[in-house]
Scaffold this motif. Structure first.
Motif, PDB file in Angstrom:
ATOM      1  N   MET A 178       0.827  -1.314  -0.172  1.00  0.00           N
ATOM      2  CA  MET A 178      -0.069  -0.118  -0.076  1.00  0.00           C
ATOM      3  C   MET A 178       0.795   1.332   0.103  1.00  0.00           C
ATOM      4  O   MET A 178       1.468   1.753   1.018  1.00  0.00           O
ATOM      5  N   PHE A 179       1.287   1.706  -1.256  1.00  0.00           N
ATOM      6  CA  PHE A 179       2.019   2.832  -1.256  1.00  0.00           C
ATOM      7  C   PHE A 179       1.513   4.221  -1.748  1.00  0.00           C
ATOM      8  O   PHE A 179       1.281   4.695  -2.448  1.00  0.00           O
ATOM      9  N   SER A 193       3.200   9.555  -0.774  1.00  0.00           N
ATOM     10  CA  SER A 193       2.138   8.811  -1.947  1.00  0.00           C
ATOM     11  C   SER A 193       2.837   8.423  -3.397  1.00  0.00           C
ATOM     12  O   SER A 193       3.857   8.343  -3.242  1.00  0.00           O
ATOM     13  N   GLY A 194       2.296   8.414  -4.505  1.00  0.00           N
ATOM     14  CA  GLY A 194       2.898   8.207  -5.622  1.00  0.00           C
ATOM     15  C   GLY A 194       3.875   9.268  -5.972  1.00  0.00           C
ATOM     16  O   GLY A 194       4.705   8.718  -6.697  1.00  0.00           O
ATOM     17  N   PHE A 196       6.656  11.327  -4.692  1.00  0.00           N
ATOM     18  CA  PHE A 196       7.509  11.179  -3.899  1.00  0.00           C
ATOM     19  C   PHE A 196       8.909  11.556  -4.058  1.00  0.00           C
ATOM     20  O   PHE A 196       9.428  12.006  -5.197  1.00  0.00           O
ATOM     21  N   LEU A 197       9.949  11.390  -3.183  1.00  0.00           N
ATOM     22  CA  LEU A 197      11.368  11.807  -3.359  1.00  0.00           C
ATOM     23  C   LEU A 197      11.402  13.392  -3.845  1.00  0.00           C
ATOM     24  O   LEU A 197      11.669  13.814  -4.630  1.00  0.00           O
ATOM     25  N   ASP A 198      10.817  14.145  -2.602  1.00  0.00           N
ATOM     26  CA  ASP A 198      10.758  15.487  -2.843  1.00  0.00           C
ATOM     27  C   ASP A 198       9.999  16.046  -4.180  1.00  0.00           C
ATOM     28  O   ASP A 198      10.270  16.922  -4.708  1.00  0.00           O
ATOM     29  N   LEU A 199       8.906  15.304  -4.408  1.00  0.00           N
ATOM     30  CA  LEU A 199       7.821  15.391  -5.535  1.00  0.00           C
ATOM     31  C   LEU A 199       8.642  15.276  -6.998  1.00  0.00           C
ATOM     32  O   LEU A 199       8.159  15.927  -7.997  1.00  0.00           O
ATOM     33  N   THR A 235       8.511  14.371  10.650  1.00  0.00           N
ATOM     34  CA  THR A 235       8.635  15.726   9.773  1.00  0.00           C
ATOM     35  C   THR A 235       8.097  15.380   8.479  1.00  0.00           C
ATOM     36  O   THR A 235       7.897  16.315   7.442  1.00  0.00           O
ATOM     37  N   ASN A 236       7.775  13.963   8.005  1.00  0.00           N
ATOM     38  CA  ASN A 236       7.335  13.561   6.794  1.00  0.00           C
ATOM     39  C   ASN A 236       7.938  14.237   5.677  1.00  0.00           C
ATOM     40  O   ASN A 236       7.536  14.744   4.511  1.00  0.00           O
TER      41      ASN A 236
END
Length: 460
Positions: A178-179, A193-194, A196-199, A235-236
């Motif tokens: 569940m990513f 969510s989908g 990621f990696l700093d958008l 910190t997310n």
């Protein structure tokens, strides 16, 4: 994927395994000597069972009738999990139409014996792997320990320098398969969510870039990025690291106190132990964690209110934090405990208490007392003896924010996630009756129960 890599086929250039067990017995169906009962039942009856029945018997009236019975047993999951003995369920009986050899294999090996050690990838096999791996895992996934072990083994033991140096690890806040950004009761933000990696890219784009590098020889920089990419809960945010575990993490002891408090200061003098009664006929209900069970049992961080209301759960709470506290790495609990039974279970949860009082599980662990020294050579305990138990709580990365409180929960059941310890000395899979046990947790200067936290400085 891992089994393919072990064959060292010359056409294989790279792999990207996701949430995969390493040591089959320890990572998948057993943990700390306890059967991951909810997983085994759901997986055997709901996934492997139907396919195995039809493959073995074909589509016949008899096989379809057996399949119907199997589906009915899935629908009655909450009744099936309480069946005594576990090994007496229809799927474990050779003469029953719904018999599943896989199910019996798991139940027949409650110790980490030669059979268990021969299954799937195991220690030493990574030295046969010649290609780099992009390993993807989740902090709330039941196979996290396997993913982290794979990474460490690949970096230190893989057969080629390229495989050792180019292997990468990505760990998000996810549960199994569940990513997404909402995990359990918490929303970790869009970065989880989908996108990621700093958008910058999603998981699919990362994997495509990974395989472009190794299958098409494209110089796209994927092998020049940091070896480890972690999502820090609280910190997310994602963060690059050079290795796992983090070399800069400092292990600090968090002590259980006689006033049901928690402190980084060791206790002094004599203190009376805390006590509770564990009744396996009335076990603590599963409430979050690294689950793979029917949908009514939600995985991930869940409000622990159902546990806080129980008399068989000891709750230890620290004062509100004056500043942020980061915990990144493997977490352990050292319990000094006694039981009136020849065998029992110890379960410990590390939790994050929000300013409004809501309590969310961060990581947890279980240890069946007779497995305290060895997973392959169990030994019953002397009733009443105070023993030292070391419990693996798994790994995490979280910043406990200022104003939050740390909380530790101690009990003896988490059902039906784990099978109930009958407190009789029998293996749980064979138990036909249950018995209550009187439990004591010690926290004085000589027997100081505590957690070991990998603390990372939050200073810039």
């Amino acid at each position: 994927t891992w089994l393919t890599a072990i064959t060292a086929h010359p056409s294989l250039r790279a792999i990207s395994p996701t949430t995969a067990p390493c040591e089959f017995w320890n990572n998948h169906f057993w943990r700390g000597g306890a059967l991951q009962w909810g997983l085994v039942l759901r997986w055997a009856l709901g996934v492997i069972g139907p396919a195995a029945l039809l493959r073995a018997k074909g589509i016949t009236p008899a096989s379809m009738a057996a399949l119907k019975d199997l589906i009915a047993s899935i629908d009655s999951f909450d009744e099936e999990v309480r069946h005594l003995p576990i090994a007496g369920l229809p799927a474990a009986l050779p003469d029953d139409p719904s018999f599943l050899p896989f199910f019996v294999d798991v139940l027949s090996h409650p110790t980490c014996d030669a059979w268990a050690q021969s299954k799937l990838v195991k220690a030493g096999d990574h030295s046969r792997i010649q290609v780099p791996a992009l390993i993807i895992g989740g902090w709330h996934d039941l196979l996290l320990a396997g993913d982290l072990m794979h990474f460490q083994k690949m970096r230190s033991e893989a057969a080629t320098e390229e495989a050792r140096q180019a292997t990468r690890l990505v760990v998000g806040p996810w549960s199994h398969g569940m990513f997404q950004n909402v995990v359990g009761d918490l929303d970790f933000g869009q970065r989880a969510s989908g996108m990621f990696l700093d958008l910058r890219e999603d998981l699919t784009a990362l994997q495509l870039r990974w395989f472009d590098r190794w299958l098409k020889d494209r110089n796209n920089g994927v092998d020049e990025q940091a070896p480890v990419r972690l999502f820090v809960q609280g910190t997310n945010r994602w963060r690059d690291e050079a290795a796992w575990p983090l070399a800069r993490a400092q292990e600090r002891a968090l002590f259980l106190g006689g006033d049901r408090g928690l402190s980084f200061e060791a206790p002094g003098g004599q203190q009376s132990p805390d006590a509770y009664v564990y009744d396996p006929a009335d076990p603590c209900p599963t409430c979050g964690g690294s689950l793979l069970m029917p949908a009514t049992y939600r995985p991930g961080p869940i409000n622990q209110a159902p546990w806080l209301q129980r008399q068989d759960v000891l709750c230890y709470t620290a004062p509100p934090l004056e500043q942020d506290l980061e915990v990144t790495g493997p977490v352990k609990a050292i319990l000094y405990a006694a039981t009136s039974a020849p065998d029992t279970d110890w379960i410990v949860k590390l939790c994050d208490v929000h300013p409004d009082g809501r309590t969310y599980n961060v990581c947890d662990g279980v240890l069946r007392a007779q497995f305290r020294e060895s997973m392959s050579d169990p030994k019953l305990v002397e009733p009443g003896a105070v023993l030292r138990y070391e419990i693996d709580l798994g790994a995490t990365s979280i910043v406990f924010r200022a104003g939050h409180r740390l909380r530790v929960l101690v009990t003896s059941s988490d059902f039906p996630r784990y099978d109930r310890n009958p407190n009789t000395g029998e293996f749980g899979v064979n138990a036909t009756h249950l018995k209550s046990a009187n439990q004591k947790i010690y926290h004085d200067s000589q027997q100081a129960s505590h957690l070991l936290l990998p603390v990372v400085s939050t200073e810039a």
